[in-house]
Design an enzyme around this catalytic site. Structure first.
Site, mmCIF file in Angstrom:
data_model
loop_
_atom_site.group_PDB
_atom_site.id
_atom_site.type_symbol
_atom_site.label_atom_id
_atom_site.label_comp_id
_atom_site.label_asym_id
_atom_site.label_seq_id
_atom_site.Cartn_x
_atom_site.Cartn_y
_atom_site.Cartn_z
ATOM 1 N N VAL A 1 13.188 41.586 -3.197
ATOM 2 C CA VAL A 1 13.955 40.337 -3.268
ATOM 3 C C VAL A 1 15.297 40.588 -3.938
ATOM 4 O O VAL A 1 16.342 40.120 -3.488
ATOM 5 C CB VAL A 1 13.158 39.249 -4.039
ATOM 6 C CG1 VAL A 1 14.043 38.064 -4.369
ATOM 7 C CG2 VAL A 1 11.951 38.814 -3.235
ATOM 8 N N ARG B 1 17.710 35.028 -13.828
ATOM 9 C CA ARG B 1 16.278 35.200 -13.539
ATOM 10 C C ARG B 1 15.724 33.895 -12.959
ATOM 11 O O ARG B 1 14.927 33.918 -12.018
ATOM 12 C CB ARG B 1 15.510 35.557 -14.810
ATOM 13 C CG ARG B 1 15.725 36.971 -15.304
ATOM 14 C CD ARG B 1 14.902 37.145 -16.571
ATOM 15 N NE ARG B 1 15.321 38.268 -17.371
ATOM 16 C CZ ARG B 1 14.689 39.443 -17.401
ATOM 17 N NH1 ARG B 1 13.642 39.650 -16.657
ATOM 18 N NH2 ARG B 1 15.098 40.402 -18.211
ATOM 19 N N ARG C 1 -7.996 -3.564 -7.247
ATOM 20 C CA ARG C 1 -8.368 -2.828 -8.450
ATOM 21 C C ARG C 1 -7.275 -1.798 -8.763
ATOM 22 O O ARG C 1 -6.768 -1.140 -7.870
ATOM 23 C CB ARG C 1 -9.688 -2.115 -8.131
ATOM 24 C CG ARG C 1 -10.278 -1.359 -9.228
ATOM 25 C CD ARG C 1 -11.445 -0.545 -8.719
ATOM 26 N NE ARG C 1 -11.882 0.369 -9.757
ATOM 27 C CZ ARG C 1 -11.286 1.527 -10.000
ATOM 28 N NH1 ARG C 1 -10.259 1.907 -9.279
ATOM 29 N NH2 ARG C 1 -11.725 2.302 -10.970
ATOM 30 N N HIS D 1 -9.974 -1.810 2.532
ATOM 31 C CA HIS D 1 -8.685 -2.522 2.539
ATOM 32 C C HIS D 1 -8.654 -3.540 3.676
ATOM 33 O O HIS D 1 -8.083 -4.619 3.532
ATOM 34 C CB HIS D 1 -7.521 -1.541 2.710
ATOM 35 C CG HIS D 1 -7.554 -0.400 1.751
ATOM 36 N ND1 HIS D 1 -7.679 0.889 2.163
ATOM 37 C CD2 HIS D 1 -7.493 -0.379 0.408
ATOM 38 C CE1 HIS D 1 -7.700 1.685 1.107
ATOM 39 N NE2 HIS D 1 -7.584 0.935 0.033
ATOM 40 N N HIS E 1 -8.163 1.996 4.748
ATOM 41 C CA HIS E 1 -9.546 2.247 5.166
ATOM 42 C C HIS E 1 -10.271 0.902 5.271
ATOM 43 O O HIS E 1 -9.669 -0.154 5.125
ATOM 44 C CB HIS E 1 -10.229 3.193 4.179
ATOM 45 C CG HIS E 1 -9.490 4.487 4.010
ATOM 46 N ND1 HIS E 1 -9.191 5.300 5.074
ATOM 47 C CD2 HIS E 1 -8.958 5.080 2.911
ATOM 48 C CE1 HIS E 1 -8.527 6.362 4.641
ATOM 49 N NE2 HIS E 1 -8.354 6.244 3.337
ATOM 50 N N HIS F 1 -3.999 -1.745 -9.478
ATOM 51 C CA HIS F 1 -2.774 -1.803 -8.669
ATOM 52 C C HIS F 1 -1.707 -0.857 -9.244
ATOM 53 O O HIS F 1 -1.410 -0.892 -10.428
ATOM 54 C CB HIS F 1 -2.242 -3.246 -8.650
ATOM 55 C CG HIS F 1 -1.105 -3.431 -7.687
ATOM 56 N ND1 HIS F 1 -1.268 -4.002 -6.446
ATOM 57 C CD2 HIS F 1 0.196 -3.093 -7.775
ATOM 58 C CE1 HIS F 1 -0.104 -4.005 -5.819
ATOM 59 N NE2 HIS F 1 0.801 -3.455 -6.619
ATOM 60 N N ALA F 2 -1.130 -0.041 -8.382
ATOM 61 C CA ALA F 2 -0.046 0.880 -8.750
ATOM 62 C C ALA F 2 -0.398 1.819 -9.900
ATOM 63 O O ALA F 2 0.470 2.264 -10.650
ATOM 64 C CB ALA F 2 1.241 0.121 -9.080
ATOM 65 N N ILE G 1 8.606 39.580 -11.857
ATOM 66 C CA ILE G 1 8.156 39.506 -13.254
ATOM 67 C C ILE G 1 7.923 38.043 -13.624
ATOM 68 O O ILE G 1 6.920 37.686 -14.201
ATOM 69 C CB ILE G 1 9.214 40.140 -14.191
ATOM 70 C CG1 ILE G 1 9.392 41.623 -13.845
ATOM 71 C CG2 ILE G 1 8.790 39.979 -15.649
ATOM 72 C CD1 ILE G 1 10.490 42.313 -14.638
ATOM 73 N N THR H 1 0.823 -1.217 0.000
ATOM 74 C CA THR H 1 0.000 0.000 0.000
ATOM 75 C C THR H 1 0.852 1.260 0.000
ATOM 76 O O THR H 1 1.947 1.281 0.557
ATOM 77 C CB THR H 1 -0.988 0.020 1.183
ATOM 78 O OG1 THR H 1 -1.733 1.225 1.134
ATOM 79 C CG2 THR H 1 -0.290 -0.093 2.530
ATOM 80 N N ARG H 2 0.330 2.290 -0.666
ATOM 81 C CA ARG H 2 0.967 3.604 -0.597
ATOM 82 C C ARG H 2 -0.037 4.621 -0.076
ATOM 83 O O ARG H 2 0.158 5.815 -0.171
ATOM 84 C CB ARG H 2 1.501 4.021 -1.971
ATOM 85 C CG ARG H 2 0.435 4.262 -3.013
ATOM 86 C CD ARG H 2 1.015 4.925 -4.245
ATOM 87 N NE ARG H 2 0.090 5.804 -4.888
ATOM 88 C CZ ARG H 2 -0.723 5.452 -5.880
ATOM 89 N NH1 ARG H 2 -0.737 4.210 -6.333
ATOM 90 N NH2 ARG H 2 -1.524 6.339 -6.444
#
Ligand code: PPS
Length: 577
Positions: free
Chosen positions: A442, A457, A298, A212, A209, A300-301, A483, A204-205
């Site tokens: 700045v 720039r 469902r 899962h 819930h 996957h990745a 700018i 899992t990443r």
């Protein structure tokens, strides 16, 4: 392994971590070697190779393997080698390549300077990005995070075995999860100690819930043990960070899983979002960790939708590819349909078991993140109060998050005036600190040594972006008014800040003629006379923003009205109230 226990599953493991004596030798040698500083993805890959998670790989792939993996999904070998779906590459740019010599060695460093490994440079070859991208990701759309990452890499690949000194950078960011960082050999031992003959891995990443939990519990019905194995290496911006997820997994396992049947440890790999091919990689890696079963749900990745709004991969493409290679993976897939919540039954069931007339509830990942960001309700049928509480700690609602308002426009367009009016209004609203990073200011304090070449720039704008990103990350408001003439640099700034909070690009679209007519600083006259070189709009380009969040023409709108409109926009997005 203690005598009498069950032999671990998964075959021979590679170990590329040098003994302490050898490590000392390598350290001494490395001082004279050319240096390669690894990207986050490459550092993850090095660790995966070092600990044997990428067995049988002993280093970064050489040309024959690279081509064979891309074309045929196999390591090179007579008559077709072992299945391997994604090339584990070490890409370098021209400058680094020029320092390397085939047949020699290179020192691999972490971005923080730590020496991680010495590599035998056996081959240096052109990075055939087209071959890799079209085969591995099955798309060339740069909206795909894996594709984009390869496109941005260097044009050369370095192949050869690695001799690893350490996988831990010196400046540990406090998210190393040391106690959960079990390498494959130790994970196999842990299974053996627990007497588990069969173990299902859950990759899992995301936070876990209830849907899962259902998958994991079903897998526990057919296996002795469950390995909850979150990926904690590099993920794409917008994914929930690993340290936050780890807290969620811990509270979840304690409350909802049987600890004797559940093991939580981490996989230090980087995500590639390669869908079907990555499912195969994830399965092979879990086999190396000693698992016998691997859950594939469902999509996957999958990274979601492409730039035309269509999913990159079909929901069950990964399962289909796993099925095709089932005979040679040495790990059994546990496939799952999309699980949906049926209100009438107060239960999750596979989508294809839903009967006509049943009321199905669903919250997508995107919708979940929206609710989290806006502080909206997340129902109990979807997640667990303990998990949501953890997530809310690091995902405050939008009105408590930081944000950046980034003005861009020609010199004299009115950026500073509107920015000042906006600052006053935001300060009146109170609640968050406001910082104004005006172009002129700045240039005086942060970029005093810089001129107006393209390179200078860019440095200037990226500095502004960095400061704004820090302010945003820490919950403040940054108003930037340079700018910022180049679209590519503006995009870089947006990418830097968006994952950390709000970001609004405002084009102050006063036409050049009007700016020149106003010429409050007398710069346009000097630019026309050639006294000032590379002046934006006159002798240096301004890339007009194609899709800013707002465009303001100061000929029609007063600064106060413009600032008011921006406040209304921020309100509608939930950042102020
Ligand atoms: S950039 O391109 O974003 O880095 O420029 P920025 O830092 O915003 O420029 C700040 C002010 O520098 C003045 N100035 C020039 N502008 C453009 N081109 C050239 N060659 C140049 N030389 C000096 C200019 O007044 C900018 O201020 P603003 O407030 O925009 O008028």
């Amino acid at each position: 392994m203690s005598a009498g226990l069950i032999p671990p599953h998964g075959g021979t493991l590679v170990n590329r971590i040098a003994s302490s004596a050898k490590a000392e030798e390598l350290r001494a040698k490395a001082a004279d070697l050319p240096k390669i500083t690894l990207s986050a993805k490459q550092a993850c890959d090095l660790e995966m190779i070092a600990i044997g998670a990428f067995s049988p790989l002993t280093g970064f792939v050489k040309k024959a393997d690279f081509e064979s993996i891309c074309r045929d999904m196999r390591l090179a070998g007579s008559g077709g080698g072992t299945v391997w779906p994604i090339p584990i590459t070490l890409a370098v740019d021209d400058a680094v390549k020029a320092t390397l010599k085939t047949g020699s060695q290179a020192a691999l460093h972490h971005a923080d300077g730590t020496l991680l490994a010495v590599m035998d440079v056996e081959e240096i070859y052109p990075h055939d990005k087209k071959l890799e991208i079209s085969n591995v990701f099955r798309t060339e759309d740069e909206a795909h995070p894996g594709v984009k990452s390869v496109v941005d890499e260097g044009d050369w690949l370095v192949g050869g075995p690695v001799h690893v000194i350490t996988v831990t950078p010196e400046k540990e960011p406090g998210e190393q999860f040391t106690e959960f960082r079990l390498p494959p050999a130790a994970t196999r031992d842990a299974f053996t100690q627990r007497g588990w003959r069969t173990v299902a891995a859950f990759q899992t990443r995301n936070p876990i819930h209830r849907a899962h939990e259902y998958l994991c519990k079903c897998a526990q019905e057919i296996c002795d043990g469950l390995l909850i194995h979150p990926l904690v290496g590099e993920t794409k911006p917008g994914d929930i960070p690993a340290d936050v997820r780890m807290k969620c997994y811990e509270v979840l396992i304690e409350k909802y899983f049987v600890p004797e049947r559940t093991l939580l440890s981490v996989m230090p790999a980087a995500m590639r979002y390669a869908g079907p091919r990555e499912a195969i990689l994830h399965a092979l890696v879990r086999k190396n960790y000693g698992c016998t079963h691997f859950i594939v749900g469902r999509d996957h990745a999958g990274p979601g939708n492409d730039s035309k709004g269509k999913p990159f991969y079909g929901p069950y493409d990964a399962q289909a590819l796993m099925k095709k290679h089932a005979g040679e993976l040495d790990i059994t897939m546990v496939p799952f349909q999309n699980m949906v919540y049926v209100e009438d039954r107060a239960q999750y069931i596979p989508e294809d078991e839903v009967k006509e007339g049943q009321n199905v509830l669903n919250i997508s990942g995107t919708e979940f993140r929206r609710r989290l960001q806006e502080g909206l309700d997340i129902p109990d049928w979807f997640s667990y109060p303990a998990v949501v509480d953890e997530l809310r700690k690091t995902h405050p609602p939008r009105h408590r998050q930081g944000f950046t308002v980034f003005f861009t426009g020609l010199s004299g367009s009115g950026k500073s005036t509107i920015a000042n009016a906006l600052m006053v209004k935001l300060m009146e609203l109170g609640g968050r600190r406001v910082t104004l990073l005006d172009g002129d200011v700045v240039r005086k304090h942060l970029s005093s040594e810089l001129g107006f070449t393209r390179e200078h720039r860019d440095i200037n704008i990226l500095r502004i972006g960095f400061v704004a990103s820090e302010i945003t990350k820490n919950g403040g408001i940054a108003i930037c008014a340079p700018i910022a003439p180049y679209v590519q640099t503006r995009r870089q700034v947006a990418e830097m800040i968006r994952p950390l909070g709000g970001y609004l690009e405002i084009h102050v679209a006063t036409p050049l003629e009007v700016c020149e007519q106003r010429d409050r600083k007398g710069l346009y006259a000097k630019a026309r006379a050639g006294i000032i070189k590379e002046f934006t709009g006159i002798s240096d380009p301004y890339d007009v923003p194609q899709s800013p969040d707002m465009s303001i023409d100061t000929q029609i709108i007063s600064p106060d009205n413009a600032a008011h409109r921006i406040i209304v926009k921020l309100e509608s997005m939930g950042f102020v109230r």
